[in-house]
Design an enzyme around this catalytic site. Structure first.
Site, mmCIF file in Angstrom:
data_model
loop_
_atom_site.group_PDB
_atom_site.id
_atom_site.type_symbol
_atom_site.label_atom_id
_atom_site.label_comp_id
_atom_site.label_asym_id
_atom_site.label_seq_id
_atom_site.Cartn_x
_atom_site.Cartn_y
_atom_site.Cartn_z
ATOM 1 N N GLY A 179 39.084 36.944 41.225
ATOM 2 C CA GLY A 179 39.989 35.895 40.732
ATOM 3 C C GLY A 179 39.757 35.611 39.263
ATOM 4 N N ALA A 180 39.660 36.681 38.472
ATOM 5 C CA ALA A 180 39.301 36.520 37.051
ATOM 6 C C ALA A 180 40.515 36.479 36.139
ATOM 7 C CB ALA A 180 38.360 37.657 36.634
ATOM 8 N N GLY A 221 41.680 30.485 34.938
ATOM 9 C CA GLY A 221 40.754 29.426 35.317
ATOM 10 C C GLY A 221 39.287 29.769 35.121
ATOM 11 N N GLY A 226 37.352 31.805 36.798
ATOM 12 C CA GLY A 226 37.017 33.235 36.891
ATOM 13 C C GLY A 226 37.141 33.913 35.544
ATOM 14 N N SER A 277 32.237 23.946 46.069
ATOM 15 C CA SER A 277 33.038 22.845 45.536
ATOM 16 C C SER A 277 32.462 21.512 45.994
ATOM 17 C CB SER A 277 34.474 22.972 46.063
ATOM 18 O OG SER A 277 35.207 21.800 45.822
ATOM 19 N N TYR A 302 40.750 23.274 53.262
ATOM 20 C CA TYR A 302 40.062 23.622 52.009
ATOM 21 C C TYR A 302 38.599 23.197 52.076
ATOM 22 C CZ TYR A 302 38.918 23.894 47.030
ATOM 23 O OH TYR A 302 38.311 24.193 45.816
HETATM 24 N N1 LIG Z 1 39.098 23.717 39.293
HETATM 25 C C1 LIG Z 1 38.234 22.962 39.941
HETATM 26 O O1 LIG Z 1 38.036 21.774 39.612
HETATM 27 C C2 LIG Z 1 37.458 23.505 41.099
HETATM 28 C C3 LIG Z 1 36.595 22.629 41.760
HETATM 29 C C4 LIG Z 1 35.796 23.118 42.787
HETATM 30 C C5 LIG Z 1 35.843 24.456 43.125
HETATM 31 N N2 LIG Z 1 36.707 25.293 42.483
HETATM 32 C C6 LIG Z 1 36.712 26.684 42.909
HETATM 33 O O2 LIG Z 1 36.697 27.517 41.783
HETATM 34 C C7 LIG Z 1 37.301 28.774 42.102
HETATM 35 C C8 LIG Z 1 38.277 29.148 40.999
HETATM 36 O O3 LIG Z 1 39.312 28.178 40.976
HETATM 37 P P1 LIG Z 1 40.083 27.752 39.655
HETATM 38 O O4 LIG Z 1 39.948 26.281 39.554
HETATM 39 O O5 LIG Z 1 39.717 28.605 38.518
HETATM 40 O O6 LIG Z 1 41.588 28.027 40.128
HETATM 41 P P2 LIG Z 1 42.774 28.912 39.515
HETATM 42 O O7 LIG Z 1 42.964 28.600 38.084
HETATM 43 O O8 LIG Z 1 43.912 28.709 40.448
HETATM 44 O O9 LIG Z 1 42.199 30.394 39.647
HETATM 45 C C9 LIG Z 1 42.020 30.994 40.908
HETATM 46 C C10 LIG Z 1 41.929 32.485 40.715
HETATM 47 O O10 LIG Z 1 41.766 33.076 42.007
HETATM 48 C C11 LIG Z 1 42.767 34.071 42.162
HETATM 49 N N3 LIG Z 1 43.110 34.318 43.548
HETATM 50 C C12 LIG Z 1 43.663 33.466 44.446
HETATM 51 N N4 LIG Z 1 43.852 34.091 45.615
HETATM 52 C C13 LIG Z 1 43.413 35.366 45.455
HETATM 53 C C14 LIG Z 1 43.350 36.503 46.297
HETATM 54 N N5 LIG Z 1 43.810 36.477 47.552
HETATM 55 N N6 LIG Z 1 42.810 37.634 45.791
HETATM 56 C C15 LIG Z 1 42.373 37.683 44.531
HETATM 57 N N7 LIG Z 1 42.441 36.668 43.672
HETATM 58 C C16 LIG Z 1 42.945 35.508 44.143
HETATM 59 C C17 LIG Z 1 43.935 33.565 41.354
HETATM 60 O O11 LIG Z 1 44.839 34.610 41.108
HETATM 61 P P3 LIG Z 1 46.439 34.339 41.123
HETATM 62 O O12 LIG Z 1 46.735 33.775 39.787
HETATM 63 O O13 LIG Z 1 47.017 35.695 41.369
HETATM 64 O O14 LIG Z 1 46.717 33.366 42.223
HETATM 65 C C18 LIG Z 1 43.197 33.075 40.112
HETATM 66 O O15 LIG Z 1 42.843 34.151 39.278
HETATM 67 C C19 LIG Z 1 37.910 28.608 43.483
HETATM 68 O O16 LIG Z 1 37.070 29.188 44.454
HETATM 69 C C20 LIG Z 1 37.952 27.096 43.685
HETATM 70 O O17 LIG Z 1 37.860 26.733 45.049
HETATM 71 C C21 LIG Z 1 37.516 24.844 41.490
#
Ligand SMILES: NC(=O)c1ccc[n+]([C@@H]2O[C@H](COP(=O)([O-])OP(=O)(O)OC[C@H]3O[C@@H](n4cnc5c(N)ncnc54)[C@H](OP(=O)(O)O)[C@@H]3O)[C@@H](O)[C@H]2O)c1
Length: 313
Positions: free
Chosen positions: A22-23, A26, A28, A153, A178
């Site tokens: 998921g790089a 965000g 990643g 999380s 979630y």
């Molecule tokens: N942001 C926060 O405050 C927060 C807090 C706690 C935990 N997290 C965790 O941090 C991690 C990253 O989240 P983020 O906040 O950076 O969200 P994000 O900006 O939505 O990024 C998520 C990434 O994961 C990819 N992804 C989703 N489903 C996928 C799949 N089936 N196969 C491969 N890639 C996939 C997305 O690709 P697409 O663009 O193609 O969908 C995107 O690159 C997650 O595990 C989330 O639960 C985030």
């Protein structure tokens, strides 16, 4: 212990190979950037080739000369994971760092992966479990031991593993699913550490969470059809993240610390130091009782091995 840790304190990673799921955006992307800026060869993975290309272009601007490639990997598909792992094993004999970051949050309606798993449980937990199992030989081929970083999380704090309805077939609530998936991630990291010690594998399993970080995770499904309560929860989350969250670059620091810092402990869990662990410097994060429960961990492990057809024990 709170550390005023920044990416500049990370060791040089020259000659090391790192993979981030998921790089394409965000946290990643920021983690991949951090690893590349310290000299690692980085494989950015994602499910969307256009976003992958855009992320690579951006990475070259943010870290000129970075050694990075993009590969397709859909972590919600066991077939994609198996194909990817097989191909990678044909190209390299070791993997230094695996960051299980890809995730989805609050799918408004119950959706299933192509393997028939509830979308969040399948993407956020079963996929990383299967990927880690398939890449374990490459991680264990690193003389000092490869690192597996699992992104959990704050949602894990209120999560519950509902063993008699893991796939939320009887009752689906977006954020309940979630929370369960993120608690399962934390359990994955801690139980992998225990399995590693039991088997004497050369492996390091570490968990991290970003607090509240301003990424696409809350906004990406804002306009999809959903009930009033879910919509209000999501709008509330978006505003809370906007007003009280930190940047994606800051949110990625605990993940980068877990991936690179020599002082990151095996079986450790890192997050931000501020109030409620929502933002701030890198520190030890609070581990909820459910994540420390060995009975839950062993049972979840067995279920994950059976559902994914992979073995991590
Ligand atoms: N942001 C926060 O405050 C927060 C807090 C706690 C935990 N997290 C965790 O941090 C991690 C990253 O989240 P983020 O906040 O950076 O969200 P994000 O900006 O939505 O990024 C998520 C990434 O994961 C990819 N992804 C989703 N489903 C996928 C799949 N089936 N196969 C491969 N890639 C996939 C997305 O690709 P697409 O663009 O193609 O969908 C995107 O690159 C997650 O595990 C989330 O639960 C985030």
């Amino acid at each position: 212990m709170t550390r005023h840790w920044t990416i500049r304190q990370a060791p040089r990673m020259d000659g090391r190979l790192a993979l981030v799921t998921g790089a394409t955006g965000g946290l990643g992307y920021q983690t991949a950037l951090g690893l590349a800026s310290r000299g690692a060869r980085v494989i950015l993975t994602g499910r969307n080739p256009d976003k992958g290309l855009a992320a690579l272009t951006r990475l070259q601007l943010d870290a000129p000369g970075a050694d990075a490639t993009f590969r397709l990997l859909d972590v919600s598909s066991l077939e994609s994971i198996a194909t990817f792992a097989h191909a990678l094993a044909g190209e390299t004999d070791r993997l230094d760092v695996l960051v299980n970051n890809a995730g989805v949050m609050g799918t408004p309606h119950r959706m299933e992966t192509r393997d028939g798993f509830e979308m969040q449980f399948g993407t956020n937990f079963l996929g990383p479990f299967a990927l880690t199992a398939r890449l374990r030989p490459l991680l264990c081929a690193v003389p000092h031991g490869g690192r597996v970083v699992t992104v959990a999380s704050l949602a894990a704090l209120t999560g519950q593993i509902v063993f008699d309805d893991l796939q939320a077939r009887r009752r689906y609530a977006p954020f309940r699913a979630y929370r369960q998936s993120k608690l399962a991630d934390l359990i994955l990291a801690l139980e992998l550490d225990r399995q590693t010690r039991t088997h004497g594998w050369p492996l390091h399993s570490i968990a991290a969470h970003p607090g509240w970080a301003r990424t696409d995770i809350a906004t990406s499904r804002l306009n999809t059809e959903q009930g009033l309560q879910e919509r209000l929860t999501r709008i509330g989350a978006v505003w809370a993240f906007r007003l009280m969250g930190q940047s994606a670059a800051h949110g990625a620091l605990p993940i980068e610390f877990a991936a690179m810092a020599p002082e990151a402990r095996d079986g450790g869990y890192y997050g931000p130091s501020g109030q409620g662990e929502r933002r701030g410097h890198v520190t030890d994060a609070f581990v909820p009782a459910a994540a420390r429960d060995l009975t839950i961990a062993r049972r979840l492990w067995q279920v994950a091995e059976r559902l994914t057809g992979t073995s991590l024990s």
